[in-house]
Design an enzyme around this catalytic site. Sequence first.
Site, PDB file in Angstrom:
ATOM      1  N   GLU A   1       0.814  -1.209   0.000  1.00 65.82           N
ATOM      2  CA  GLU A   1       0.000   0.000   0.000  1.00 65.82           C
ATOM      3  C   GLU A   1       0.852   1.265   0.000  1.00 65.82           C
ATOM      4  O   GLU A   1       1.493   1.575   0.997  1.00 65.82           O
ATOM      5  CB  GLU A   1      -0.930   0.032   1.208  1.00 65.82           C
ATOM      6  CG  GLU A   1      -1.829   1.256   1.215  1.00 65.82           C
ATOM      7  CD  GLU A   1      -2.794   1.285   2.376  1.00 65.82           C
ATOM      8  OE1 GLU A   1      -3.684   2.152   2.360  1.00 65.82           O
ATOM      9  OE2 GLU A   1      -2.653   0.464   3.293  1.00 65.82           O
TER      10      GLU A   1
ATOM     11  N   GLU B   1     -12.086   1.964   4.022  1.00 63.78           N
ATOM     12  CA  GLU B   1     -11.163   2.318   5.091  1.00 63.78           C
ATOM     13  C   GLU B   1     -11.263   3.813   5.391  1.00 63.78           C
ATOM     14  O   GLU B   1     -10.374   4.611   5.095  1.00 63.78           O
ATOM     15  CB  GLU B   1      -9.725   1.935   4.741  1.00 63.78           C
ATOM     16  CG  GLU B   1      -8.876   1.894   5.999  1.00 63.78           C
ATOM     17  CD  GLU B   1      -7.411   1.690   5.719  1.00 63.78           C
ATOM     18  OE1 GLU B   1      -6.788   0.942   6.480  1.00 63.78           O
ATOM     19  OE2 GLU B   1      -6.892   2.274   4.759  1.00 63.78           O
TER      20      GLU B   1
END
Length: 316
Positions: free
Chosen positions: A194, A292
């Site tokens: 990420e 998220e």
Amino acid sequence: MNRRTFVSSALAATGVALLSNPVRLFAQTGAPRFKLGYGPHPGMFKAHAPGGILDEIKFAADQGFTGWEDNGIAGRPAAEQEAIGQTLKDRGMQMGVFVAHASFDEPTFAVAKPEYREKVLASIRNAVDVAKRCGAKWFTVVPGSVDQQSDKTEKWNRYGGPRLAEGYQTANVIALLRECSAILEPHGLVMVLEPLNWYRDHGGVFLQRSDQAYALCKAVNSPSCKILFDIYHQQITEGNLIPNIDRCWDEIAYFQAGDNPGRKEPGTGEINYRNVFRHIHRKGFTGVVGMEHGNAKPGKKGEEAVIRAYREADGF
């Protein structure tokens, strides 16, 4: 809301408009499924499902969600991990990512120290066990910080050694990612790397940009090493979302969402999520889009606003 915080939180068949019948939406079961596999996380629907994670999963399924995300599941008891996996299976939902390894302040990948290597590989082995218990396919790896220079001199880092040039740091990251991939490949599991933004949340992390993640995945050359494209982070870091998604497409395995500014649900910031979601749907994405982000408003009304936001963004 940053990653540290996360690790340590219908339309009727007749086509009646969502806003015209909110009571029915949130009371009913079996709402139409979303086109994409959006994945809520624990605590997102706690006001509607106060009985805990399993009740939240069931509530999410009833609202049409087909994914689930739990960054902190590796820290839950094994029996709870198994119960979550079984509940998702029973409801026909995909388990999204959890965090397998995330170092924000140490160069755990960029500097080739034995203690860093052992720490990383141990976390990957543990992630294999967790994934099997909860039915996960993907999990997040944040490959540490850059080898930062100290305040005293440009030649020495704050970890007691000479600061490495960028190329050497990148080579170290690739080498350790290959070791991680070798552990994962026999199990068919995927670590997703990420990129995180420096400008608001995670200054100093090694991996910042989508092109950088793409180059790492090409160098590692493993089906077990792919990209987690977090739309929130990449809007801050680089923008140009759809073209960058297209350029990285063959290495992207997972998406996360959150609007900017604020990191709340779609529609609360500047990102045109309907266009982005339509684009990845048309390209054939069938995985999880992790939600998220936080809720812009508290309580049941805030949770209902999140569901409405995803119905709107999914309405392409």
